[in-house]
Design an enzyme around this catalytic site. Structure first.
Site, PDB file in Angstrom:
ATOM      1  N   CYS A  16      27.952  27.507  34.120  1.00  0.00           N
ATOM      2  CA  CYS A  16      26.746  27.309  33.316  1.00  0.00           C
ATOM      3  C   CYS A  16      25.679  26.523  34.076  1.00  0.00           C
ATOM      4  O   CYS A  16      25.924  25.400  34.522  1.00  0.00           O
ATOM      5  CB  CYS A  16      27.127  26.576  32.024  1.00  0.00           C
ATOM      6  SG  CYS A  16      25.709  26.131  31.008  1.00  0.00           S
ATOM      7  N   CYS A  19      24.904  23.128  32.430  1.00  0.00           N
ATOM      8  CA  CYS A  19      25.935  22.119  32.746  1.00  0.00           C
ATOM      9  C   CYS A  19      25.699  21.561  34.147  1.00  0.00           C
ATOM     10  O   CYS A  19      25.826  20.361  34.372  1.00  0.00           O
ATOM     11  CB  CYS A  19      27.339  22.716  32.640  1.00  0.00           C
ATOM     12  SG  CYS A  19      27.914  22.995  30.954  1.00  0.00           S
ATOM     13  N   ASP A  42      11.208  23.568  31.680  1.00  0.00           N
ATOM     14  CA  ASP A  42      11.705  24.940  31.730  1.00  0.00           C
ATOM     15  C   ASP A  42      11.221  25.581  33.023  1.00  0.00           C
ATOM     16  O   ASP A  42      10.044  25.487  33.369  1.00  0.00           O
ATOM     17  CB  ASP A  42      11.184  25.714  30.511  1.00  0.00           C
ATOM     18  CG  ASP A  42      11.871  27.049  30.320  1.00  0.00           C
ATOM     19  OD1 ASP A  42      11.977  27.831  31.288  1.00  0.00           O
ATOM     20  OD2 ASP A  42      12.295  27.325  29.183  1.00  0.00           O
ATOM     21  N   HIS A  58      29.108  21.110  27.264  1.00  0.00           N
ATOM     22  CA  HIS A  58      28.871  22.533  27.043  1.00  0.00           C
ATOM     23  C   HIS A  58      29.107  22.919  25.586  1.00  0.00           C
ATOM     24  O   HIS A  58      30.155  22.611  25.016  1.00  0.00           O
ATOM     25  CB  HIS A  58      29.778  23.369  27.955  1.00  0.00           C
ATOM     26  CG  HIS A  58      29.435  24.817  27.932  1.00  0.00           C
ATOM     27  ND1 HIS A  58      28.332  25.315  28.579  1.00  0.00           N
ATOM     28  CD2 HIS A  58      30.031  25.866  27.330  1.00  0.00           C
ATOM     29  CE1 HIS A  58      28.272  26.617  28.373  1.00  0.00           C
ATOM     30  NE2 HIS A  58      29.290  26.982  27.619  1.00  0.00           N
ATOM     31  N   THR A 107      19.123  33.409  25.935  1.00  0.00           N
ATOM     32  CA  THR A 107      19.427  34.022  27.232  1.00  0.00           C
ATOM     33  C   THR A 107      20.334  33.152  28.086  1.00  0.00           C
ATOM     34  O   THR A 107      21.018  33.663  28.965  1.00  0.00           O
ATOM     35  CB  THR A 107      18.135  34.341  28.015  1.00  0.00           C
ATOM     36  OG1 THR A 107      17.377  33.144  28.176  1.00  0.00           O
ATOM     37  CG2 THR A 107      17.308  35.403  27.297  1.00  0.00           C
ATOM     38  N   HIS A 110      24.154  28.111  26.622  1.00  0.00           N
ATOM     39  CA  HIS A 110      24.415  26.681  26.476  1.00  0.00           C
ATOM     40  C   HIS A 110      23.318  26.228  25.528  1.00  0.00           C
ATOM     41  O   HIS A 110      22.128  26.435  25.807  1.00  0.00           O
ATOM     42  CB  HIS A 110      24.319  25.976  27.830  1.00  0.00           C
ATOM     43  CG  HIS A 110      24.593  24.500  27.781  1.00  0.00           C
ATOM     44  ND1 HIS A 110      25.525  23.926  28.609  1.00  0.00           N
ATOM     45  CD2 HIS A 110      24.073  23.499  27.053  1.00  0.00           C
ATOM     46  CE1 HIS A 110      25.558  22.613  28.379  1.00  0.00           C
ATOM     47  NE2 HIS A 110      24.661  22.336  27.432  1.00  0.00           N
ATOM     48  N   HIS A 112      20.326  24.883  23.642  1.00  0.00           N
ATOM     49  CA  HIS A 112      19.134  24.181  24.125  1.00  0.00           C
ATOM     50  C   HIS A 112      17.990  24.348  23.140  1.00  0.00           C
ATOM     51  O   HIS A 112      17.853  25.378  22.488  1.00  0.00           O
ATOM     52  CB  HIS A 112      18.721  24.642  25.522  1.00  0.00           C
ATOM     53  CG  HIS A 112      18.487  26.112  25.663  1.00  0.00           C
ATOM     54  ND1 HIS A 112      19.505  27.047  25.666  1.00  0.00           N
ATOM     55  CD2 HIS A 112      17.343  26.812  25.813  1.00  0.00           C
ATOM     56  CE1 HIS A 112      18.993  28.251  25.825  1.00  0.00           C
ATOM     57  NE2 HIS A 112      17.675  28.140  25.907  1.00  0.00           N
ATOM     58  N   HIS A 114      13.944  24.291  22.716  1.00  0.00           N
ATOM     59  CA  HIS A 114      12.665  24.411  23.416  1.00  0.00           C
ATOM     60  C   HIS A 114      11.635  23.529  22.717  1.00  0.00           C
ATOM     61  O   HIS A 114      11.512  23.570  21.484  1.00  0.00           O
ATOM     62  CB  HIS A 114      12.150  25.851  23.359  1.00  0.00           C
ATOM     63  CG  HIS A 114      12.989  26.843  24.072  1.00  0.00           C
ATOM     64  ND1 HIS A 114      12.704  27.285  25.340  1.00  0.00           N
ATOM     65  CD2 HIS A 114      14.117  27.504  23.682  1.00  0.00           C
ATOM     66  CE1 HIS A 114      13.608  28.174  25.707  1.00  0.00           C
ATOM     67  NE2 HIS A 114      14.485  28.326  24.711  1.00  0.00           N
TER      68      HIS A 114
END
Length: 153
Positions: A16, A19, A42, A58, A107, A110, A112, A114
């Site tokens: 990942c 990670c 990003d 994770h 996509t 893991h 996340h 935004h």
């Protein structure tokens, strides 16, 4: 009290990218970090200043994320949204976006969050035109969700 555990195999975590970023094995423009989360720019930003808030452990999606970690991710996201508003980036608005699952445009698998600063004329849009749903269907959907809430407690 339920333990705050995140899931995901060790093999998945090894492969990942998030990670690797959290462990400082991969390069990132770090904005914030503590024992639970990291926040970084990003690599493919929608707009300048687009941040990701990522738990260190994770977790693929919401179902895999413990409540305390989830609360902390959202709290850090809130703090970073406020920082973006006060920054010299001069954004005029903020979108906070979570994509949970492939059909929801996730996509990187893991979890996340935004945090996306918005600017007049920045060109990024969410072009959905949702249809109005009949009250009977809304009531039925609400009942299904209420039933799921009580089954998780």
């Amino acid at each position: 009290m339920v333990a705050d555990l995140t899931t995901g195999s060790a093999a998945a975590a090894q492969k990942c990218i998030f990670c690797a970023v959290a462990a400082r094995r991969a390069e990132a423009s770090m904005v914030y970090e503590d024992d639970t989360v990291v926040a970084f720019m990003d690599l493919n930003p929608v707009t300048p200043g687009h941040l990701l808030v990522v738990p260190r452990r994770h977790a693929v999606g919401l179902e895999d994320l413990g409540k305390a970690t989830s609360t902390h991710v959202w709290s850090v996201g809130h703090d970073l949204a406020r920082a973006l508003r006060r920054s010299s980036l001069d954004c005029e608005g903020i979108n906070v976006l979570l994509c949970d699952g492939e059909v929801a445009f996730q996509t990187v698998f893991h979890f996340h969050l935004h945090v996306i600063p918005r600017y007049a004329g920045d060109g990024w849009t969410l072009k959905a035109v949702p249809p109005q749903r009949e009250r009977a269907f809304l009531d039925s959907d609400a009942q299904a969700i209420r039933d799921a809430i009580t089954s998780t407690h």
